[in-house]
Design an enzyme around this catalytic site. Structure first.
Site, mmCIF file in Angstrom:
data_model
loop_
_atom_site.group_PDB
_atom_site.id
_atom_site.type_symbol
_atom_site.label_atom_id
_atom_site.label_comp_id
_atom_site.label_asym_id
_atom_site.label_seq_id
_atom_site.Cartn_x
_atom_site.Cartn_y
_atom_site.Cartn_z
ATOM 1 N N TYR A 1 0.858 -1.185 0.000
ATOM 2 C CA TYR A 1 0.000 0.000 0.000
ATOM 3 C C TYR A 1 0.891 1.231 0.000
ATOM 4 O O TYR A 1 1.851 1.309 0.767
ATOM 5 C CB TYR A 1 -0.898 0.025 1.242
ATOM 6 C CG TYR A 1 -1.559 1.373 1.466
ATOM 7 C CD1 TYR A 1 -2.779 1.683 0.876
ATOM 8 C CD2 TYR A 1 -0.939 2.355 2.254
ATOM 9 C CE1 TYR A 1 -3.377 2.923 1.055
ATOM 10 C CE2 TYR A 1 -1.523 3.599 2.436
ATOM 11 C CZ TYR A 1 -2.741 3.874 1.838
ATOM 12 O OH TYR A 1 -3.321 5.106 2.004
ATOM 13 N N GLU B 1 -4.008 7.187 -3.554
ATOM 14 C CA GLU B 1 -3.639 5.880 -3.016
ATOM 15 C C GLU B 1 -3.457 4.863 -4.127
ATOM 16 O O GLU B 1 -4.107 4.957 -5.180
ATOM 17 C CB GLU B 1 -4.732 5.346 -2.068
ATOM 18 C CG GLU B 1 -4.966 6.170 -0.828
ATOM 19 C CD GLU B 1 -6.057 5.568 0.048
ATOM 20 O OE1 GLU B 1 -5.989 5.751 1.269
ATOM 21 O OE2 GLU B 1 -6.961 4.905 -0.496
#
Length: 392
Positions: free
Chosen positions: A101, A189
């Site tokens: 991530y 993101e």
């Protein structure tokens, strides 16, 4: 403004972040043709502004034409958290060995942007932050200088990213921060950022949300907004038409107020008294009959809502005018579909409370009492619904 995944990936790819080959499709035949052109396996992904698409059945992996047709048919037209899926992204499958991530957002507590890396990619990052906050490496950024390369490398190493790919991950994070900064971003993101057996990193997902008020500086992003109209929530579209500030939530207590602070306070109290807010709805200055009717139309249209609380503070708009507006709005309905609780305060509030038609609404003298009553009504509706299910 939220960009769709396919739109965010276009921005990311243009900036140099590796993304899989993909193609947008609006019907089953287009999806199958795209899959054939890309080559199997492919991911077929719903393009809607909601999280948890995979768990909800909005992402499927097809290994041949039959599966591509089946999955595209299942996903197109499905309802994902109240939004109809009208398009899918057909994307080349990635043979990965690890999922990471990376993200950039504003840390309002620190008053600075924060760049983040975690080895626990591919899952809800909010859950990771709550259950294992140390699993997310963070680097706060001085906006005057931007994200330094050493900070990006440090975040990657602190997160435990293997040395073989840490430099590439740091490069992706640096680019992501630049995108976030250049577009007046709210959130940027990649979850997951996939690592292949050849130690390549590929953005298998993409999130980019930008500040609506800065869109005048980004005509290219304005085009994305127009292109994305097909997937707006119907209630959000209505809010735009009515000129309301609106956010749909997941509870069953509808909230209407005039002023963002007033609405936020009401949301907090609903939560405090054991309820769950269904929305944030600020109708702004004035509460004449037309605006009240429009607000009620929106809240009553939300199937999740079991009760409504009106929290109105009379300033320039007097409380008696607000009360007349509420009466006129409710009298326009043949049947009030959900109980409505009203609290008035401010200019001419006492006169307004006397004017309100108590056959149509429940009137409470304080905000706490109004919220408690609305939570009680919503709880009774939930209990009745559960009883009906049991009887069935």
């Amino acid at each position: 403004m939220k960009l769709h995944e396919y739109q965010a990936k276009e921005v990311f790819a243009e900036a140099g972040i590796p993304v899989p080959e993909s193609q947008l499709a609006a019907d089953v035949d287009e999806a199958v043709a795209a899959a054939e052109g890309i080559g199997y396996p492919v991911a077929i992904k719903a393009q809607v502004h909601v999280g948890g698409r995979g768990k909800a059945g909005g992402i499927k992996i097809a290994t041949d034409a039959d599966e591509a047709r089946q999955y595209a048919d299942e996903i197109l037209g499905m309802d994902l958290k109240g939004i109809r899926v009208d398009r899918v992204l057909v994307e080349a499958g990635v043979d990965f060995e690890n999922e990471l991530y990376v993200g950039v957002t504003m840390d309002r507590g620190a008053g600075r942007p924060v760049a983040m890396v975690s080895e626990q990619g591919g899952v809800n990052i909010e859950e990771v932050a709550a259950e294992d906050p140390d699993a997310i490496a963070r680097e706060h950024v001085d906006p005057a200088f931007g994200l330094h390369p050493y900070q990006a490398r440090k975040a990657a190493f602190d997160a435990g990213v293997p040395r073989e790919v840490a430099t590439d991950v740091a490069s992706v994070l640096t680019t992501l921060y630049r995108i976030w900064d250049d577009t007046d971003g709210a959130d940027a993101e990649i979850n997951p950022l996939m690592v292949t057996a050849d130690d390549e990193v590929i953005a298998a997902d993409a999130v980019l949300n930008v500040d609506d008020d800065a869109l005048f500086r980004h005509p290219d992003l304005q085009a994305y907004e127009e292109e994305g109209d097909f997937a707006e929530d119907d209630l959000e579209r209505k809010a735009d038409e009515y000129g309301f500030d609106y956010v749909r939530l997941e509870g069953n207590v509808g909230i209407i107020g005039n002023g963002a602070g007033l609405v936020m306070t009401t949301l907090d109290l609903v939560d405090y008294f054991g309820g769950a807010p269904a929305n944030f709805l600020d109708i702004g200055g004035g509460a004449k009959a037309e605006r009240v009717t429009n607000a009620l139309d929106m809240v009553f249209s939300d199937d999740n809502v079991d009760a409504v609380v009106f929290n109105i503070f009379g300033g320039i708009t007097r409380g008696d005018e607000v009360a007349r507006g509420i009466n006129e709005a409710l009298e326009a309905f043949d049947e009030i579909p959900k109980p409505v609780v009203v609290r008035l305060a401010g200019t001419n509030a006492a006169e307004g409370m006397e004017i309100l038609n108590t056959d149509l609404v429940t009137v409470e003298g304080t905000l706490e009492a109004a919220v408690q009553r609305a939570v009680e009504y919503a709880g009774e509706a939930d209990g009745a619904a559960e009883g009906e299910e049991v009887d069935a």
